[in-house]
Design an enzyme around this catalytic site. Structure first.
Site, PDB file in Angstrom:
ATOM      1  N   ASP A  29      27.942  21.253  33.051  1.00 23.89           N
ATOM      2  CA  ASP A  29      26.845  21.037  33.992  1.00 23.89           C
ATOM      3  C   ASP A  29      25.770  20.206  33.304  1.00 23.89           C
ATOM      4  O   ASP A  29      25.844  19.940  32.109  1.00 23.89           O
ATOM      5  CB  ASP A  29      26.301  22.367  34.513  1.00 23.89           C
ATOM      6  CG  ASP A  29      25.701  23.229  33.409  1.00 23.89           C
ATOM      7  OD1 ASP A  29      25.414  22.709  32.325  1.00 23.89           O
ATOM      8  OD2 ASP A  29      25.539  24.442  33.639  1.00 23.89           O
ATOM      9  N   GLY A  40      22.561  20.873  32.925  1.00 24.63           N
ATOM     10  CA  GLY A  40      21.414  21.606  32.383  1.00 24.63           C
ATOM     11  C   GLY A  40      20.287  21.725  33.384  1.00 24.63           C
ATOM     12  O   GLY A  40      19.328  22.458  33.157  1.00 24.63           O
ATOM     13  N   ASP A  97      20.132  16.412  38.268  1.00 22.89           N
ATOM     14  CA  ASP A  97      19.441  16.367  39.561  1.00 22.89           C
ATOM     15  C   ASP A  97      18.276  17.341  39.555  1.00 22.89           C
ATOM     16  O   ASP A  97      18.155  18.182  38.671  1.00 22.89           O
ATOM     17  CB  ASP A  97      20.410  16.730  40.692  1.00 22.89           C
ATOM     18  CG  ASP A  97      20.961  18.147  40.529  1.00 22.89           C
ATOM     19  OD1 ASP A  97      21.135  18.586  39.378  1.00 22.89           O
ATOM     20  OD2 ASP A  97      21.215  18.806  41.539  1.00 22.89           O
ATOM     21  N   GLN A 112      22.212  17.321  47.414  1.00 22.93           N
ATOM     22  CA  GLN A 112      21.198  18.336  47.668  1.00 22.93           C
ATOM     23  C   GLN A 112      20.720  18.239  49.126  1.00 22.93           C
ATOM     24  O   GLN A 112      21.271  17.495  49.903  1.00 22.93           O
ATOM     25  CB  GLN A 112      20.037  18.173  46.685  1.00 22.93           C
ATOM     26  CG  GLN A 112      20.384  18.505  45.241  1.00 22.93           C
ATOM     27  CD  GLN A 112      20.557  19.999  44.993  1.00 22.93           C
ATOM     28  OE1 GLN A 112      20.354  20.843  45.888  1.00 22.93           O
ATOM     29  NE2 GLN A 112      20.934  20.360  43.770  1.00 22.93           N
ATOM     30  N   ASP A 167      32.838  27.496  40.766  1.00 19.67           N
ATOM     31  CA  ASP A 167      32.567  28.201  39.516  1.00 19.67           C
ATOM     32  C   ASP A 167      31.515  29.254  39.748  1.00 19.67           C
ATOM     33  O   ASP A 167      30.745  29.182  40.715  1.00 19.67           O
ATOM     34  CB  ASP A 167      32.052  27.228  38.450  1.00 19.67           C
ATOM     35  CG  ASP A 167      30.586  26.901  38.672  1.00 19.67           C
ATOM     36  OD1 ASP A 167      29.732  27.425  37.934  1.00 19.67           O
ATOM     37  OD2 ASP A 167      30.277  26.134  39.610  1.00 19.67           O
ATOM     38  N   CYS A 218      47.507  44.512  41.960  1.00 19.65           N
ATOM     39  CA  CYS A 218      47.308  43.426  40.990  1.00 19.65           C
ATOM     40  C   CYS A 218      48.323  43.550  39.863  1.00 19.65           C
ATOM     41  O   CYS A 218      48.602  44.653  39.383  1.00 19.65           O
ATOM     42  CB  CYS A 218      45.883  43.496  40.429  1.00 19.65           C
ATOM     43  SG  CYS A 218      45.515  42.264  39.158  1.00 19.65           S
ATOM     44  N   CYS A 260      47.961  41.849  36.875  1.00 19.15           N
ATOM     45  CA  CYS A 260      47.401  41.332  35.631  1.00 19.15           C
ATOM     46  C   CYS A 260      47.687  42.292  34.481  1.00 19.15           C
ATOM     47  O   CYS A 260      48.072  43.451  34.682  1.00 19.15           O
ATOM     48  CB  CYS A 260      45.893  41.081  35.767  1.00 19.15           C
ATOM     49  SG  CYS A 260      44.835  42.551  35.628  1.00 19.15           S
ATOM     50  N   CYS A 269      45.820  45.686  34.694  1.00 21.84           N
ATOM     51  CA  CYS A 269      46.309  46.620  35.715  1.00 21.84           C
ATOM     52  C   CYS A 269      47.705  47.140  35.390  1.00 21.84           C
ATOM     53  O   CYS A 269      48.093  48.211  35.857  1.00 21.84           O
ATOM     54  CB  CYS A 269      46.284  45.941  37.082  1.00 21.84           C
ATOM     55  SG  CYS A 269      44.600  45.690  37.707  1.00 21.84           S
ATOM     56  N   HIS A 283      40.286  41.209  34.162  1.00 25.32           N
ATOM     57  CA  HIS A 283      40.775  41.481  35.518  1.00 25.32           C
ATOM     58  C   HIS A 283      40.036  40.652  36.564  1.00 25.32           C
ATOM     59  O   HIS A 283      40.657  40.059  37.455  1.00 25.32           O
ATOM     60  CB  HIS A 283      40.644  42.966  35.846  1.00 25.32           C
ATOM     61  CG  HIS A 283      40.852  43.254  37.299  1.00 25.32           C
ATOM     62  ND1 HIS A 283      42.110  43.336  37.875  1.00 25.32           N
ATOM     63  CD2 HIS A 283      39.962  43.430  38.310  1.00 25.32           C
ATOM     64  CE1 HIS A 283      41.989  43.562  39.169  1.00 25.32           C
ATOM     65  NE2 HIS A 283      40.691  43.628  39.459  1.00 25.32           N
TER      66      HIS A 283
END
Length: 379
Positions: free
Chosen positions: A94, A96, A148, A191, A270, A308, A310, A313, A339
């Site tokens: 990103d 900042g 931005d 934006q 994200d 799940c 994973c 789990c 998880h």
């Protein structure tokens, strides 16, 4: 038109939902995709091997934090962020901007950039569009973001209009400062708050520089506005972004919001939320969130999510993980973080498969019907 280092190939659509591939200098990303956040050159509590295990395709690095510690110059001398953290897959950094603008009274916005006091030691610092790009060039990420102005949530039209105009001017300066345009993709950030016409204005101004951009991000959502407004803005602006470039919704990591975003045509998302809530004992399940610290799980031998598959789990019980969290053992936070990240990474993989089969609406409805959480749902 010049060849960009990051490119997108659209494979399939189902309504507005898209399945595609993003080619980067460090490999291909299959979309839609969730990107774990590695704020300080690490995804909290996770090793790179564990990130590989859960199917992570790309992670984020944070320009603001890495600029302050250990310093982008040091990371550059050590071979860049990939080498520094031993991560061979794509990285997005990103700009900042969000962190700087979140400092409130500790920062002052000027046309030349933002003056701020470090949250670590109070030292006076400065980040401009040029400085942000320089830092990201040093970090060597596959994708860099424009610097931005990040307006506060629910900003007024009167605030947003000059803010958007400044973001456009800063975008031009970022383009001019970008020294690794042949190795590092540059994403624009749209934006405009909750105003459709201002979003359109922001996008149109950025499209005048389209040849320099590898993708487009939607910023300034999921910052306190009603979900109805977020969905409305996504529906109005995402499809107007170039079809041949990735579309990135910044800062969203709630499962239902993610599926709504995919339905609007978003490719990338994200959020720090999955690891943040994990450290406090909250996990995602197919039936909504579960607060594992609650006393009712003290003798519960079931997995966090019985549906799940994973590693966590398959190997640990709710009772054991609750015990670890209650006594502040590090392993507890590691297991819940693993998880939660797996859950969101897998959700996007499942969404991709549903799009490719032409069954995204069915998949989305079935997920939401089971995810029994009191949350706004699109009418």
């Amino acid at each position: 038109m010049k060849k960009l280092p990051v490119t997108y190939t659209l494979e399939m659509t189902d309504g507005k939902a898209r399945a595609g591939k993003i080619q980067t200098p460090h490999g291909i990303i299959e979309t839609p995709v969730f990107m774990p956040v590695g704020t300080q050159a690490t995804v909290k509590a996770m090793t790179k091997e564990e990130l590989d295990d859960i199917g992570t395709q790309i992670i984020l690095g944070n320009t603001y934090h890495l600029f302050l510690r250990p310093g982008d110059d040091l990371i550059d001398r050590l071979g860049g962020l990939h080498q520094f953290m031993s991560w061979k897959k794509p990285i997005l950094t990103d700009s900042g901007g969000f962190q700087v603008f979140s400092l409130g009274a500790l920062r002052k916005i000027k046309e030349e950039g933002v003056y701020f006091s470090s949250h670590i030691d109070g030292s006076k610092r400065f980040i401009s569009p040029e400085k942000s790009i320089e830092i990201q060039n040093h970090l060597g990420s596959d994708i860099a973001m424009l610097f931005d102005e990040c307006p506060p949530g629910l900003s007024t039209r009167e605030y947003l209009i000059p803010s958007i105009e400044r973001t456009t001017r800063w975008a031009k300066r970022c383009v001019e400062a970008h020294q690794k345009a042949d190795k590092q993709g540059l994403f624009a950030i749209v934006q405009g708050g909750i105003y459709e016409d201002l979003r359109q204005k922001s996008l149109e101004e950025l499209l005048e520089m389209d040849e320099h951009f590898s993708g487009y991000a939607i910023g300034g959502l999921a910052v306190g506005e009603p979900r109805e407004d977020m969905y409305r803005i996504l529906d109005s602006i995402v499809e107007k972004c170039p079809e041949n470039k990735p579309r990135y919704l910044m800062g969203v990591g709630e499962p239902i919001d993610m599926l709504e975003a995919v339905e609007s045509g978003i490719d990338m998302m994200d959020c720090v939320q999955p690891t943040r809530i994990a450290r406090h004992g909250t996990v995602f399940t197919k039936h909504g969130r579960l607060v594992i610290k609650n006393a009712e799980y003290a003798e519960d031998t079931r997995a966090l999510d019985e549906e799940c598959d994973c590693y966590v789990c398959r190997n640990y019980s709710r009772a054991y993980i609750r015990h670890l969290l209650k006594v502040d053992e590090i392993l507890g936070a590691r297991l819940t973080s693993y998880h939660n990240l797996y859950f969101l990474v897998q959700l996007m993989k499942d969404a991709r498969e549903a799009i490719k089969k032409g069954e995204f609406q069915k998949f989305k409805k079935e997920f939401i019907d089971k995810y029994n959480i009191n949350i706004h749902r699109r009418k």
